[in-house]
Design a protein around this motif. Structure first.
Motif, short mmCIF file in Angstrom:
data_model
loop_
_atom_site.label_atom_id
_atom_site.label_comp_id
_atom_site.label_asym_id
_atom_site.label_seq_id
_atom_site.Cartn_x
_atom_site.Cartn_y
_atom_site.Cartn_z
N UNK A 90 0.83 -1.20 0.00
CA UNK A 90 0.00 0.00 0.00
C UNK A 90 0.87 1.26 0.00
N UNK A 91 1.95 1.24 0.76
CA UNK A 91 2.82 2.41 0.82
C UNK A 91 3.49 2.67 -0.52
N UNK A 92 3.81 1.60 -1.25
CA UNK A 92 4.43 1.76 -2.56
C UNK A 92 3.45 2.41 -3.53
N UNK A 93 2.17 2.06 -3.42
CA UNK A 93 1.15 2.67 -4.28
C UNK A 93 1.03 4.16 -3.98
N UNK A 94 1.13 4.52 -2.70
CA UNK A 94 0.98 5.92 -2.31
C UNK A 94 2.23 6.74 -2.64
N UNK A 95 3.43 6.13 -2.44
CA UNK A 95 4.70 6.80 -2.76
C UNK A 95 5.47 5.96 -3.77
N UNK A 96 5.06 5.97 -5.03
CA UNK A 96 5.66 5.08 -6.03
C UNK A 96 7.10 5.43 -6.40
N UNK A 97 7.57 6.63 -6.06
CA UNK A 97 8.94 7.01 -6.42
C UNK A 97 9.96 6.60 -5.37
N UNK A 98 9.51 6.04 -4.26
CA UNK A 98 10.43 5.65 -3.19
C UNK A 98 11.12 4.33 -3.54
N UNK A 99 12.42 4.37 -3.78
CA UNK A 99 13.17 3.17 -4.12
C UNK A 99 13.24 2.24 -2.92
N UNK A 100 13.40 2.80 -1.72
CA UNK A 100 13.51 1.96 -0.52
C UNK A 100 12.22 1.20 -0.26
N UNK A 101 11.08 1.86 -0.41
CA UNK A 101 9.80 1.18 -0.22
C UNK A 101 9.59 0.10 -1.28
N UNK A 102 9.94 0.42 -2.52
CA UNK A 102 9.80 -0.55 -3.61
C UNK A 102 10.68 -1.77 -3.36
N UNK A 103 11.93 -1.53 -2.95
CA UNK A 103 12.85 -2.64 -2.67
C UNK A 103 12.34 -3.49 -1.52
N UNK A 104 11.79 -2.86 -0.49
CA UNK A 104 11.25 -3.60 0.65
C UNK A 104 10.08 -4.47 0.22
N UNK A 105 9.19 -3.91 -0.60
CA UNK A 105 8.04 -4.68 -1.08
C UNK A 105 8.48 -5.91 -1.87
N UNK A 106 9.43 -5.72 -2.78
CA UNK A 106 9.91 -6.83 -3.61
C UNK A 106 10.60 -7.88 -2.75
N UNK A 107 11.40 -7.44 -1.78
CA UNK A 107 12.11 -8.38 -0.92
C UNK A 107 11.14 -9.19 -0.05
N UNK A 108 10.13 -8.53 0.51
CA UNK A 108 9.14 -9.23 1.33
C UNK A 108 8.37 -10.24 0.50
N UNK A 109 8.00 -9.85 -0.72
CA UNK A 109 7.29 -10.76 -1.61
C UNK A 109 8.15 -11.98 -1.93
N UNK A 110 9.43 -11.75 -2.21
CA UNK A 110 10.33 -12.86 -2.53
C UNK A 110 10.50 -13.80 -1.34
N UNK A 111 10.63 -13.24 -0.14
CA UNK A 111 10.80 -14.07 1.06
C UNK A 111 9.54 -14.89 1.34
N UNK A 112 8.38 -14.27 1.16
CA UNK A 112 7.12 -14.96 1.40
C UNK A 112 6.96 -16.13 0.42
N UNK A 113 7.27 -15.89 -0.85
CA UNK A 113 7.16 -16.95 -1.85
C UNK A 113 8.15 -18.07 -1.57
N UNK A 114 9.36 -17.71 -1.17
CA UNK A 114 10.38 -18.71 -0.88
C UNK A 114 9.94 -19.63 0.26
N UNK A 115 9.28 -19.07 1.26
CA UNK A 115 8.79 -19.89 2.38
C UNK A 115 7.74 -20.90 1.94
#
Length: 335
Positions: free
Chosen positions: A1-26
């Protein structure tokens, strides 16, 4: 949700992608084909983010210049992976059973689509047509996306195919279509996206509205809150079945938004319909690792290592017990 609200934030985008990858890996290995592909894409993005950030920092790039450098680092590799996925999916379907209307998954999916799209008629000829059309679309879309002059047409054809495919009443199918529609935007040149933003600013100025960023954030917050509310309501009302229906409705809305955005962006006149120039090969040698992993995963049925989550979804492919139904890969020695 935060990435949708602040789409230019690289740190938020990276966090979203990393969390998604970790969740899928589990959840491995019990995940659908397109979620595994999403994992490879997420890992590619994370690798590109790291390399792009280091290069941007070394060159002293800031703001939009840094974001453009980071984006270009991973985007070309993901584009190559999209083409690779279509290629593998097409190759898997080149077998005797997929072209047999009696047992073909292509015909079966078409019959399922009829329930959600009453305008379609179920018959032997339409089943045969759906089988041939599937091959033509899955082979034709990547070919169109490969060349500059046909790239915009390839995006439109891809939107049409995946919108039609989304009418299959199965959450895994329309969620796959939603993923591919989003990835099509990687094939749009950066100047088109920038032109779309400038056009939005001009429109809001004419309407005497606030800056585009403020309007966007208001709509983003409202959209996120509405989405969460609808999902909670659907779950409490009828559980998974109701959520699947809500998901399909959101898929249709998602498709409409993406298609409208694409058409408006193209009308920004920053590039012609035949001028979609983008890189299709990994920008850094190390990023070739991820397409290689996708390839090894995709050819695993022929090597004898596994058949599940090998991007052979709805393909009728059989390669086990010393028998294969493939047209020309039946004699590949399994290891």
């Amino acid at each position: 949700a935060l990435v949708v609200i602040w789409p230019r934030s690289i740190s938020l985008f990276a966090t979203m992608v990393a969390v998604s990858a970790m969740y899928t890996t589990q959840r491995l290995p019990y995940i659908p084909n397109h979620i595994l592909f999403e994992l490879f894409v997420n890992l590619t993005i994370l690798g590109g983010l790291g390399l792009g950030w280091l290069e941007a920092r070394r060159r002293g790039l800031l703001g939009s210049e840094a974001r453009d450098r980071i984006y270009s680092t991973f985007a070309s590799t993901v584009r190559f992976e999209v083409l690779l996925l279509y290629f593998l999916a097409t190759i898997h379907k080149l077998n005797h059973d997929f072209f047999d209307p009696e047992v073909s998954c292509g015909g079966a999916l078409f019959n399922m689509m009829v329930d959600n799209a009453p305008v379609l008629a179920e018959s032997t000829w339409t089943q045969v047509g759906s089988i041939v059309a599937t091959i033509l679309f899955e082979a034709g879309i990547p070919l169109l996306l490969m060349f500059r002059r046909s790239r915009a047409l390839g995006i439109l054809v891809g939107f049409f195919f995946h919108l039609l495919l989304g009418f299959v009443p199965h959450g895994g199918v329309y969620s796959f279509s939603a993923l591919m529609m989003a990835l099509f935007f990687l094939f749009i040149p950066a100047q088109v996206v920038h032109g779309f933003g400038e056009m939005a600013e001009r429109l809001l100025t004419r309407l005497s509205l606030p800056k585009a960023g403020a309007v966007y954030r208001f709509l983003a917050v409202a959209g996120v809150m509405a989405t969460v509310a609808v999902w909670v309501w659907a779950w409490h009302r009828a559980g998974y079945l109701s959520m699947a229906k809500v998901g399909f409705a959101q898929f249709l809305a998602w498709s409409a938004i993406l298609l409208m955005t694409f058409l408006i962006a193209v009308r920004s006149k920053t590039v012609t319909w035949t001028g979609f120039e983008v890189a299709l090969l990994p920008a850094r040698p190390v990023l070739w690792l991820f397409p290689l992993l996708i390839t090894l995963n995709g050819i695993s049925p022929y090597l004898g290592s596994k058949t599940q989550t090998s991007f052979a979804m709805f393909s009728n492919l059989r390669t086990e017990n010393g028998r294969s139904n493939h047209f020309f890969l039946a004699g590949v020695p399994q290891i």
